[in-house]
Design an enzyme around this catalytic site. Structure first.
Site, short mmCIF file in Angstrom:
data_model
loop_
_atom_site.label_atom_id
_atom_site.label_comp_id
_atom_site.label_asym_id
_atom_site.label_seq_id
_atom_site.Cartn_x
_atom_site.Cartn_y
_atom_site.Cartn_z
N SER A 87 60.42 -4.81 23.10
CA SER A 87 59.25 -4.27 22.41
C SER A 87 59.61 -3.89 20.98
O SER A 87 58.85 -4.16 20.04
CB SER A 87 58.71 -3.05 23.16
OG SER A 87 58.22 -3.41 24.42
N GLU A 88 60.76 -3.22 20.80
CA GLU A 88 61.22 -2.88 19.46
C GLU A 88 62.74 -2.94 19.36
O GLU A 88 63.45 -2.74 20.35
CB GLU A 88 60.75 -1.49 19.02
CG GLU A 88 59.33 -1.44 18.49
CD GLU A 88 58.35 -0.93 19.51
OE1 GLU A 88 57.14 -0.95 19.23
OE2 GLU A 88 58.78 -0.52 20.61
N THR A 89 63.19 -3.20 18.15
CA THR A 89 64.60 -3.18 17.77
C THR A 89 64.73 -2.32 16.52
O THR A 89 63.92 -2.43 15.60
CB THR A 89 65.11 -4.61 17.50
OG1 THR A 89 65.06 -5.36 18.72
CG2 THR A 89 66.53 -4.60 16.96
#
Length: 278
Positions: A44-46
């Protein structure tokens, strides 16, 4: 070499919650490579951790597989968790594109047990594509006004009648994607317990296991429309439908349309370490 840590956020159990990749040496990653690495991770996020510029502990840049975000909830909690464990701190300030965000931690001995962030206070407005949104979700109406909140990312909220209706959603993801870079949050519940699902086709996320940036505005939305008292700490369940059960806690402090503070909390578990050889 670009080392990273994988953290499961908004859970105290490994392999649940929302996965996050944290590149602790972000200053060594060329800017043009950050989005490509986020796409390679396909979480979903980095997050890329960079030296602080405004007196915080670090500056962060946050990427979904498709775009950069000024702020997001589980990346902030997860990154702060990793830094607090590494440095033995109980308070971390991260500089984001939406301003500094403070995360405070509780411990049992030397072990972190939970963290709580003070989020940017969102703005809100009526959503101007409600009919298109409801059609894409396959629902006829919302039990509360359909409004869009902005605290960095933008989230729109649709209130359904029951948790079973939320669990049974099968949205048209292509149609949701045409609404643009927005998180679509469908929720139901009562009192202190609420269930939500977030679809982010326009953000490159089919469905998010736990959305910290949406949890705070959800508490604001519920308080503004009289479903909970201001100051009430609510528990939000998310992610079960995609095999990543998550638990978030949120509180909105204020009165009427005056919001004084928005807090979101939960736990996290570092589960893996690795490095890219590029």
């Amino acid at each position: 070499m670009h080392p990273y840590v994988i953290v499961d956020v908004f859970t105290d159990r490994p392999l649940e919650g929302n996965q996050l990749a944290v590149f602790l040496e972000g200053q060594a990653v060329p800017e043009e490579r950050m989005q490509r690495l986020a796409r390679e991770m396909n979480l979903s996020e980095t997050v890329f951790v960079l030296p602080a510029e405004q007196g915080g502990h670090a500056r962060v840049r946050i990427f979904t597989p498709g775009t950069e975000l000024p702020f997001a909830g589980h990346p902030i909690l997860g990154t702060a968790w990793v830094l607090a464990e590494r440095d033995g701190l109980d308070r971390i300030v991260l500089e984001t594109g939406s301003g500094p965000v403070t995360v405070e931690f509780e411990r049992a001995g030397d072990r972190l047990t939970s963290g709580r962030m003070r989020q940017p206070i969102p703005t809100w407005a009526p959503f101007d594509r409600t009919e298109e949104l409801l059609a894409a979700l396959g629902v006829s109406s919302s039990a509360l006004p359909v409004e869009v909140y902005d605290n960095g990312p933008r989230h729109v909220y649709v209130a359904l009648e029951s948790e079973e209706e939320v669990a049974g959603l099968r949205p048209d993801l292509t149609a949701l994607g045409r609404l643009g870079a927005i998180g679509v949050n469908c929720f139901a519940g009562s009192g202190k317990r609420w269930k939500t699902r977030m679809f982010g086709a326009g953000l490159g996320i089919v469905e998010d296991p736990a959305t910290g940036s949406a949890a705070g505005p959800l508490a604001v939305h519920l308080a503004r429309h009289g479903r909970i008292p201001f100051g009430e700490l609510i528990e939000i369940s998310q992610g079960a439908e995609i095999g990543r059960p998550s638990t978030l806690y949120a509180r909105a402090v204020g009165e009427g349309d005056r919001i004084d503070a928005v807090e979101v909390g939960g736990s996290a578990v570092p589960v893996a370490r690795g490095e890219f050889l590029l």
